[in-house]
Design a protein around this motif. Structure first.
Motif, PDB file in Angstrom:
ATOM      1  N   GLY A  19      11.762 -51.731  29.094  1.00  0.00           N
ATOM      2  CA  GLY A  19      10.463 -51.651  29.713  1.00  0.00           C
ATOM      3  C   GLY A  19       9.347 -52.220  28.885  1.00  0.00           C
ATOM      4  O   GLY A  19       9.455 -52.346  27.707  1.00  0.00           O
ATOM      5  N   CYS A  20       8.202 -52.496  29.496  1.00  0.00           N
ATOM      6  CA  CYS A  20       6.992 -52.924  28.827  1.00  0.00           C
ATOM      7  C   CYS A  20       5.876 -53.122  29.824  1.00  0.00           C
ATOM      8  O   CYS A  20       6.126 -53.105  30.994  1.00  0.00           O
ATOM      9  N   GLN A  21       4.578 -53.299  29.363  1.00  0.00           N
ATOM     10  CA  GLN A  21       3.459 -53.287  30.287  1.00  0.00           C
ATOM     11  C   GLN A  21       2.723 -54.613  30.411  1.00  0.00           C
ATOM     12  O   GLN A  21       2.395 -55.226  29.438  1.00  0.00           O
ATOM     13  N   SER A  22       2.381 -55.005  31.593  1.00  0.00           N
ATOM     14  CA  SER A  22       1.585 -56.195  31.847  1.00  0.00           C
ATOM     15  C   SER A  22       1.415 -56.388  33.324  1.00  0.00           C
ATOM     16  O   SER A  22       1.877 -55.612  34.114  1.00  0.00           O
ATOM     17  N   ASP A  23       0.786 -57.493  33.698  1.00  0.00           N
ATOM     18  CA  ASP A  23       0.632 -57.781  35.118  1.00  0.00           C
ATOM     19  C   ASP A  23       1.914 -58.385  35.678  1.00  0.00           C
ATOM     20  O   ASP A  23       2.044 -58.557  36.869  1.00  0.00           O
ATOM     21  N   SER A  27      12.499 -58.693  33.309  1.00  0.00           N
ATOM     22  CA  SER A  27      13.922 -58.481  33.588  1.00  0.00           C
ATOM     23  C   SER A  27      14.673 -58.354  32.274  1.00  0.00           C
ATOM     24  O   SER A  27      15.701 -58.974  32.063  1.00  0.00           O
ATOM     25  N   SER A  28      14.093 -57.565  31.337  1.00  0.00           N
ATOM     26  CA  SER A  28      14.719 -57.389  30.030  1.00  0.00           C
ATOM     27  C   SER A  28      16.145 -56.890  30.170  1.00  0.00           C
ATOM     28  O   SER A  28      16.508 -56.268  31.159  1.00  0.00           O
ATOM     29  N   ASN A  29      16.949 -57.134  29.140  1.00  0.00           N
ATOM     30  CA  ASN A  29      18.348 -56.719  29.163  1.00  0.00           C
ATOM     31  C   ASN A  29      18.476 -55.261  29.568  1.00  0.00           C
ATOM     32  O   ASN A  29      17.797 -54.411  29.048  1.00  0.00           O
ATOM     33  N   GLN A  30      19.380 -54.952  30.472  1.00  0.00           N
ATOM     34  CA  GLN A  30      19.590 -53.595  30.903  1.00  0.00           C
ATOM     35  C   GLN A  30      21.071 -53.288  30.862  1.00  0.00           C
ATOM     36  O   GLN A  30      21.908 -54.169  30.899  1.00  0.00           O
ATOM     37  N   ASN A  31      21.357 -52.003  30.805  1.00  0.00           N
ATOM     38  CA  ASN A  31      22.734 -51.552  30.752  1.00  0.00           C
ATOM     39  C   ASN A  31      22.957 -50.599  31.908  1.00  0.00           C
ATOM     40  O   ASN A  31      22.803 -49.403  31.766  1.00  0.00           O
ATOM     41  N   LYS A  32      23.211 -51.110  33.077  1.00  0.00           N
ATOM     42  CA  LYS A  32      23.395 -50.274  34.253  1.00  0.00           C
ATOM     43  C   LYS A  32      24.874 -50.187  34.578  1.00  0.00           C
ATOM     44  O   LYS A  32      25.609 -51.145  34.477  1.00  0.00           O
ATOM     45  N   ASN A 173       3.843 -65.219  17.612  1.00  0.00           N
ATOM     46  CA  ASN A 173       3.643 -65.481  16.191  1.00  0.00           C
ATOM     47  C   ASN A 173       3.020 -64.273  15.489  1.00  0.00           C
ATOM     48  O   ASN A 173       3.429 -63.906  14.380  1.00  0.00           O
ATOM     49  N   GLN A 174       2.040 -63.650  16.142  1.00  0.00           N
ATOM     50  CA  GLN A 174       1.431 -62.459  15.543  1.00  0.00           C
ATOM     51  C   GLN A 174       2.418 -61.300  15.515  1.00  0.00           C
ATOM     52  O   GLN A 174       2.459 -60.537  14.544  1.00  0.00           O
ATOM     53  N   LEU A 175       3.202 -61.180  16.561  1.00  0.00           N
ATOM     54  CA  LEU A 175       4.211 -60.134  16.606  1.00  0.00           C
ATOM     55  C   LEU A 175       5.210 -60.307  15.465  1.00  0.00           C
ATOM     56  O   LEU A 175       5.586 -59.332  14.788  1.00  0.00           O
ATOM     57  N   ARG A 176       5.627 -61.545  15.219  1.00  0.00           N
ATOM     58  CA  ARG A 176       6.561 -61.805  14.120  1.00  0.00           C
ATOM     59  C   ARG A 176       5.944 -61.440  12.771  1.00  0.00           C
ATOM     60  O   ARG A 176       6.627 -60.919  11.883  1.00  0.00           O
ATOM     61  N   GLU A 177       4.657 -61.718  12.600  1.00  0.00           N
ATOM     62  CA  GLU A 177       4.006 -61.341  11.344  1.00  0.00           C
ATOM     63  C   GLU A 177       4.138 -59.843  11.099  1.00  0.00           C
ATOM     64  O   GLU A 177       4.461 -59.399   9.990  1.00  0.00           O
ATOM     65  N   LEU A 178       3.879 -59.060  12.135  1.00  0.00           N
ATOM     66  CA  LEU A 178       3.914 -57.609  11.989  1.00  0.00           C
ATOM     67  C   LEU A 178       5.333 -57.086  11.794  1.00  0.00           C
ATOM     68  O   LEU A 178       5.549 -56.122  11.047  1.00  0.00           O
ATOM     69  N   PHE A 205       7.175 -60.935  28.423  1.00  0.00           N
ATOM     70  CA  PHE A 205       7.701 -59.736  27.793  1.00  0.00           C
ATOM     71  C   PHE A 205       9.157 -59.894  27.377  1.00  0.00           C
ATOM     72  O   PHE A 205       9.580 -59.349  26.358  1.00  0.00           O
ATOM     73  N   ASP A 206       9.935 -60.608  28.171  1.00  0.00           N
ATOM     74  CA  ASP A 206      11.348 -60.798  27.810  1.00  0.00           C
ATOM     75  C   ASP A 206      11.474 -61.433  26.423  1.00  0.00           C
ATOM     76  O   ASP A 206      12.279 -61.007  25.591  1.00  0.00           O
ATOM     77  N   LEU A 207      10.671 -62.445  26.168  1.00  0.00           N
ATOM     78  CA  LEU A 207      10.687 -63.118  24.872  1.00  0.00           C
ATOM     79  C   LEU A 207      10.227 -62.173  23.773  1.00  0.00           C
ATOM     80  O   LEU A 207      10.845 -62.087  22.704  1.00  0.00           O
ATOM     81  N   TRP A 208       9.148 -61.474  24.021  1.00  0.00           N
ATOM     82  CA  TRP A 208       8.595 -60.576  23.000  1.00  0.00           C
ATOM     83  C   TRP A 208       9.562 -59.447  22.685  1.00  0.00           C
ATOM     84  O   TRP A 208       9.795 -59.116  21.521  1.00  0.00           O
TER      85      TRP A 208
END
Length: 476
Positions: A19-23, A27-32, A173-178, A205-208
């Motif tokens: 999961g994650c938030q945005s407009d 379809s992030s990886n799921q285990n159903k 890029n900023q996410l990778r820094e953190l 979001f999938d990439l992040w």
């Protein structure tokens, strides 16, 4: 292994979720599978933390705003007595297991010297441009043995590429820094907040999230839909009286209005285990405002929030905003200690310590006495053929109580959907509570009763009830 930053919640194991938030929809990886959803070990440990701290700190602290503009002069950021140790020490002493820091809020100002923007702490007078709040907080968390989580706002009012596909790379890029410069991260926190008139932006979001999994495989990810932790649908700190840890992530869109009721209660039997998190601020605002110094939540209110968050199968995320000095305000600090003292006084005297417990049935090795042995990993489980399992608690002398806590052993799932509690009165059973879900923890606030016998009956469940703890208390 100590976890450190919370912007992202992972689920690498066969039970994990997403999961994650945005407009935009992800379809992030799921285990159903055809089997019922189960939590990952990280999700279980997260719920056992019970209390997590949010710390909103940035240029808004100095401009007296809730949302900035992205046009602030970095020179306004100048805490006069910043002390990350003060934060971590106070939080640790008050039972908070994680500190989530706003590394970047919507204004785009970064509390670390990001090489991808000049809207950051390196352009401020703090430590003559050599400061790094994220690093100082990371080191303080290490020192006081609490985990670090990070919030990196997807909405960035300062960055000119916002609204174009290039922004997704900028954010990455900023996410990778953190994720690569501050040790282990326990949770990464995403939201879909965006003001009116903001540019349209489709977040990747999938990439992040895949980057979080790659760089911080034990971190948990928060957003409206998870994948690991979900928003509870309001900022009051209250979960629904019925609250499932399971949802259907395909039915949730990050940032979409009108989803509050679904997020607040979850869905019985849904395919994705996404723990609820109740976020609320100790003050009316999320950032510090001096005019709110007399509006800090009372101990009574904070206790109510605990009962309706942790006591309804969620984790409490309480925001404590530092003032312009860079420290928690004395009023907030005093309130935190009083809140902790109140919880300690409520739950210190448990009537279950001297109780005779009888079950209508038990599976081998899962006897009724497990519900009072103070061993979280042991539990009573009813026999599979028992259609209405029940536990009867008997006391040598009558006890007076007004609180009951029950805990399901959630590593094997959340199963109970209907139960009631009765007391023995003049040789007859009198129902005092009729409830639905239990989950990690359910706290029932009861009218004060005096009795020498209590019965808990389970009427509806997916699998035989498995209870690892019961507590009985008298709260003054």
């Amino acid at each position: 292994m100590k976890t450190r930053c919370f912007l992202i919640a992972l689920f690498l194991l066969p039970f994990a979720f997403h999961g994650c938030q945005s407009d935009s929809k992800s379809s992030s990886n799921q285990n159903k599978s055809s089997e019922r959803a189960l939590p990952t070990p990280q999700q279980v440990e997260y719920q056992r933390k019970e209390k997590v701290a949010f710390v909103h700190f940035g240029v808004n602290t100095f401009t007296n705003r809730e949302w900035g503009t992205g046009e602030e002069d970095p020179g306004v950021f100048n805490p006069t007595n910043f002390n990350a140790d003060q934060w971590a020490k106070i939080l640790s002493e008050n039972g908070f297991k994680t500190l989530i820091l706003t590394a970047k809020h919507h204004d785009g100002f970064c509390l670390w010297p990001s090489q991808y923007t000049d809207h950051n702490i390196a352009e401020s007078p703090y430590k003559d441009g050599n400061g790094d709040i994220v690093r100082e907080v990371s080191e303080a968390c290490d020192k006081y043995d609490i985990d670090l989580g990070l919030y990196l706002s997807p909405w960035d009012m300062h960055e000119k590429s916002y609204g174009t596909p290039e922004y997704n790379t900028f954010y990455l890029n900023q996410l990778r820094e953190l994720l690569t410069n501050y040790g282990e991260i326990a949770e990464v926190w995403f939201d879909g907040a965006k003001g009116e008139g903001a540019k349209d932006m489709e977040y990747d979001f999938d990439l992040w999230w895949s980057t979080v999994r790659e760089l911080q495989p034990d971190a948990l990810i928060f957003s409206d839909e998870g994948p690991d932790i979900r928003w509870i649908g309001n900022e009051h700190g209250f979960a629904g009286k019925t609250n499932w840890s399971t949802v259907n992530r395909d039915s949730i869109t990050i940032g979409k209005p009108g989803q509050g009721p679904y997020l607040n209660s979850g869905e019985a039997g849904a395919p994705d285990w996404v723990v609820g998190e109740c976020d609320v601020s100790i003050r009316p605002g999320w950032f510090y405002h001096p005019e709110e110094d007399n509006e800090v939540k009372t101990v009574e209110k904070l206790t109510e929030i605990y009962m309706k968050s942790v006591g309804r199968n969620c984790t409490l995320l309480l925001n404590i905003p530092p003032d312009k000095t860079g420290q928690f305000h004395p009023t907030d600090v005093a309130r935190l200690y009083a809140f902790s003292d109140t919880l300690d006084s409520i739950f210190s005297d448990d009537f279950m310590t001297d109780t005779d417990i009888e079950a209508s049935s038990s599976q081998p090795s899962y006897s009724a006495d497990k519900v009072s042995d103070k061993n979280w990993s042991s539990y009573w489980m009813a026999d599979g053929d028992d259609q209405t399992p029940e536990l009867t608690l008997r006391f040598e002398e009558p006890v007076t109580l007004n609180l009951m806590s029950l805990q399901e052993y959630i590593p094997i799932g959340q199963n109970i959907s209907k139960f009631d509690v009765s007391i023995k009165k003049e040789d007859n059973w009198q129902i005092i509570a009729e409830e639905t879900t239990v989950g990690y923890k359910r706290i029932l606030q009861l009218d004060e009763v005096t009795t020498d016998e209590i019965r808990i009956r389970f009427h509806e469940f997916f699998s035989p009830p498995a209870i690892n703890e019961i507590g009985l208390f008298m709260a003054n």
